[in-house]
Design a protein around this motif. Sequence first.
Motif, PDB file in Angstrom:
ATOM      1  N   VAL A  62      -6.899   7.550   6.223  1.00  0.00           N
ATOM      2  CA  VAL A  62      -7.330   8.435   6.178  1.00  0.00           C
ATOM      3  C   VAL A  62      -5.681   8.773   7.231  1.00  0.00           C
ATOM      4  O   VAL A  62      -5.317   9.892   7.599  1.00  0.00           O
ATOM      5  CB  VAL A  62      -8.349   8.528   6.863  1.00  0.00           C
ATOM      6  N   LEU A  63      -5.789   7.631   8.385  1.00  0.00           N
ATOM      7  CA  LEU A  63      -4.749   7.231   9.168  1.00  0.00           C
ATOM      8  C   LEU A  63      -3.072   7.388   8.555  1.00  0.00           C
ATOM      9  O   LEU A  63      -2.657   8.688   9.326  1.00  0.00           O
ATOM     10  CB  LEU A  63      -5.300   6.683   9.688  1.00  0.00           C
ATOM     11  N   ALA A  64      -2.763   7.586   7.745  1.00  0.00           N
ATOM     12  CA  ALA A  64      -2.533   7.563   7.087  1.00  0.00           C
ATOM     13  C   ALA A  64      -1.293   8.738   6.475  1.00  0.00           C
ATOM     14  O   ALA A  64      -0.681   9.689   6.483  1.00  0.00           O
ATOM     15  CB  ALA A  64      -1.651   6.807   5.668  1.00  0.00           C
ATOM     16  N   LEU A  65      -2.660   9.626   5.881  1.00  0.00           N
ATOM     17  CA  LEU A  65      -2.240  11.065   5.310  1.00  0.00           C
ATOM     18  C   LEU A  65      -2.391  11.697   7.009  1.00  0.00           C
ATOM     19  O   LEU A  65      -1.918  12.659   6.857  1.00  0.00           O
ATOM     20  CB  LEU A  65      -3.769  11.965   4.609  1.00  0.00           C
ATOM     21  N   TRP A  66      -2.459  11.102   7.745  1.00  0.00           N
ATOM     22  CA  TRP A  66      -2.620  12.444   8.891  1.00  0.00           C
ATOM     23  C   TRP A  66      -1.352  11.386  10.343  1.00  0.00           C
ATOM     24  O   TRP A  66      -1.343  12.501  10.903  1.00  0.00           O
ATOM     25  CB  TRP A  66      -3.975  11.584   9.584  1.00  0.00           C
ATOM     26  N   SER A  67      -0.435  10.587   9.288  1.00  0.00           N
ATOM     27  CA  SER A  67       0.650   9.777  10.270  1.00  0.00           C
ATOM     28  C   SER A  67       1.393  11.113  10.224  1.00  0.00           C
ATOM     29  O   SER A  67       1.862  11.601   9.864  1.00  0.00           O
ATOM     30  CB  SER A  67       1.368   8.198   9.355  1.00  0.00           C
ATOM     31  N   GLY A  68       2.157  11.573  11.862  1.00  0.00           N
ATOM     32  CA  GLY A  68       3.043  12.972  12.263  1.00  0.00           C
ATOM     33  C   GLY A  68       2.405  13.877  12.294  1.00  0.00           C
ATOM     34  O   GLY A  68       2.320  14.631  13.658  1.00  0.00           O
ATOM     35  N   LEU A  69       0.914  14.387  12.249  1.00  0.00           N
ATOM     36  CA  LEU A  69      -0.220  14.973  12.780  1.00  0.00           C
ATOM     37  C   LEU A  69      -0.305  14.814  14.308  1.00  0.00           C
ATOM     38  O   LEU A  69      -0.995  16.389  15.153  1.00  0.00           O
ATOM     39  CB  LEU A  69      -1.004  14.964  12.178  1.00  0.00           C
ATOM     40  N   GLY A  70      -0.471  13.684  14.515  1.00  0.00           N
ATOM     41  CA  GLY A  70      -0.537  13.901  16.388  1.00  0.00           C
ATOM     42  C   GLY A  70      -2.195  13.904  16.376  1.00  0.00           C
ATOM     43  O   GLY A  70      -2.831  13.806  15.562  1.00  0.00           O
ATOM     44  N   TYR A  71      -2.396  13.264  17.742  1.00  0.00           N
ATOM     45  CA  TYR A  71      -4.338  13.532  18.216  1.00  0.00           C
ATOM     46  C   TYR A  71      -4.563  12.822  17.308  1.00  0.00           C
ATOM     47  O   TYR A  71      -5.759  13.084  16.167  1.00  0.00           O
ATOM     48  CB  TYR A  71      -4.220  14.635  17.929  1.00  0.00           C
ATOM     49  N   TYR A  72      -5.051  11.400  17.173  1.00  0.00           N
ATOM     50  CA  TYR A  72      -5.721  10.398  15.240  1.00  0.00           C
ATOM     51  C   TYR A  72      -6.840  10.670  15.224  1.00  0.00           C
ATOM     52  O   TYR A  72      -7.839   9.930  14.956  1.00  0.00           O
ATOM     53  CB  TYR A  72      -4.961   8.862  14.932  1.00  0.00           C
ATOM     54  N   ASN A  73      -7.505  10.532  17.063  1.00  0.00           N
ATOM     55  CA  ASN A  73      -8.575  10.512  17.323  1.00  0.00           C
ATOM     56  C   ASN A  73      -9.498  11.982  16.311  1.00  0.00           C
ATOM     57  O   ASN A  73     -10.422  11.470  15.408  1.00  0.00           O
ATOM     58  CB  ASN A  73      -9.282  11.185  18.661  1.00  0.00           C
ATOM     59  N   ARG A  74      -8.806  12.521  15.538  1.00  0.00           N
ATOM     60  CA  ARG A  74      -9.263  13.840  14.874  1.00  0.00           C
ATOM     61  C   ARG A  74      -9.541  13.205  13.635  1.00  0.00           C
ATOM     62  O   ARG A  74     -10.322  13.623  13.023  1.00  0.00           O
ATOM     63  CB  ARG A  74      -8.593  14.422  15.281  1.00  0.00           C
ATOM     64  N   ALA A  75      -8.498  12.356  12.902  1.00  0.00           N
ATOM     65  CA  ALA A  75      -9.081  11.855  11.640  1.00  0.00           C
ATOM     66  C   ALA A  75      -9.748  10.769  11.451  1.00  0.00           C
ATOM     67  O   ALA A  75     -10.753  10.985  10.694  1.00  0.00           O
ATOM     68  CB  ALA A  75      -7.459  11.271  11.068  1.00  0.00           C
ATOM     69  N   ARG A  76     -10.121  10.463  12.175  1.00  0.00           N
ATOM     70  CA  ARG A  76     -10.302   8.977  12.790  1.00  0.00           C
ATOM     71  C   ARG A  76     -12.627   9.668  12.280  1.00  0.00           C
ATOM     72  O   ARG A  76     -13.557   9.140  12.110  1.00  0.00           O
ATOM     73  CB  ARG A  76     -10.677   8.102  13.658  1.00  0.00           C
TER      74      ARG A  76
END
Length: 341
Positions: A62-76
């Motif tokens: 999930v984090l890999a697909l989010w990589s570059g979007l920032g605010y990674y807590n959103r993905a978690r």
Amino acid sequence: MEWYSRECRALPWRESRDSYRVWISEAMLQQTRVETVLSYWPRFVERFPTLEDLSEAEEDEVLALWSGLGYYNRARKLREAAIEIVRQHGGEFPRTREEALALAGVGPYTAGAVLSIAYDLPEALVDGNVQRVFSRLFGIDEVAGSTRMNRLLWSLAGELVPRSGGAGTWNQAVMELGATVCVPRSPRCGECPVRRGCVAHREGRTGELPRMPEKREPTLVQLSIFVAEREGAVLLEQRPVGGRMAGLWQFPTIEVSDLPIEQPGELFPRLLPRAGESPVLSPGGPLGALRHSITRYSIRAEVHSAELVGEVPSGWRWFDRGQLEDLALTGMARKVLRVSE
Ligand code: SF4
């Protein structure tokens, strides 16, 4: 709403009212521009087509697909909430505000957006666009983001949202007006469907409203970044658990700043050994420089080649360049890759 049905932009997440797809788009759109989300949302829902798929995913993916979007807590939190929804709500995004707000990462805006857009429930929402439109339209002279302003906006939004159908269209129409016509600088009042009732337009105050809070200067951070390369592989370190961007991979980095930093080391803890400890990397020549912003930090970095001295420290790994596409890299690591290629 008539204006919206004529003028709304065709965005891929507007093609379906599936609550899962709406939820993912709303989570991505917070703090992120539509143009950016346009390249992330389709990949995300293609990889995880249903809420169940997301609930079964590994966090790293999930984090890999989010990589570059920032605010990674959103993905978690998206993944956490998906697990909760499968466990407690039969795999469907809940239909009450109370239940929605109990989910990880779902605040009043996301709850209002999903319930109104996907289920057409009369739930209000307020975001930056709604704030700008309402503040100008009704002449609300309060500081943007202040408690008073927020209270006023939520109460107005709650009064205005249609009770007998069309809540989702209404909410999207107000946001769309803010995004495309009632824009921050030079709003296009001539094309605006509500100009006849607009206080700011009538009184020539569109430049003043909404009243913005005083801006904080960004905090400057200066970094050295090291690219150690061996047979087509690069050496990366994983960011520590519990901090910002936890678990994401970056090139070995140190803060070298002698600029006034409020909390030295907050953003980039010194992951390399200090003077006196045995060195892990021996720095080589410069490869380039880059600039990057993370929230209120303005980063300047010099990128150097480097060689590993001794063992690979724990938390560091060699990755083939070909593997990096699918790895949860920080946005800055992607820039380093471009500089060092
Ligand atoms: S008339 Fe102008 S200021 Fe008023 S809502 Fe429309 S675009 Fe915004």
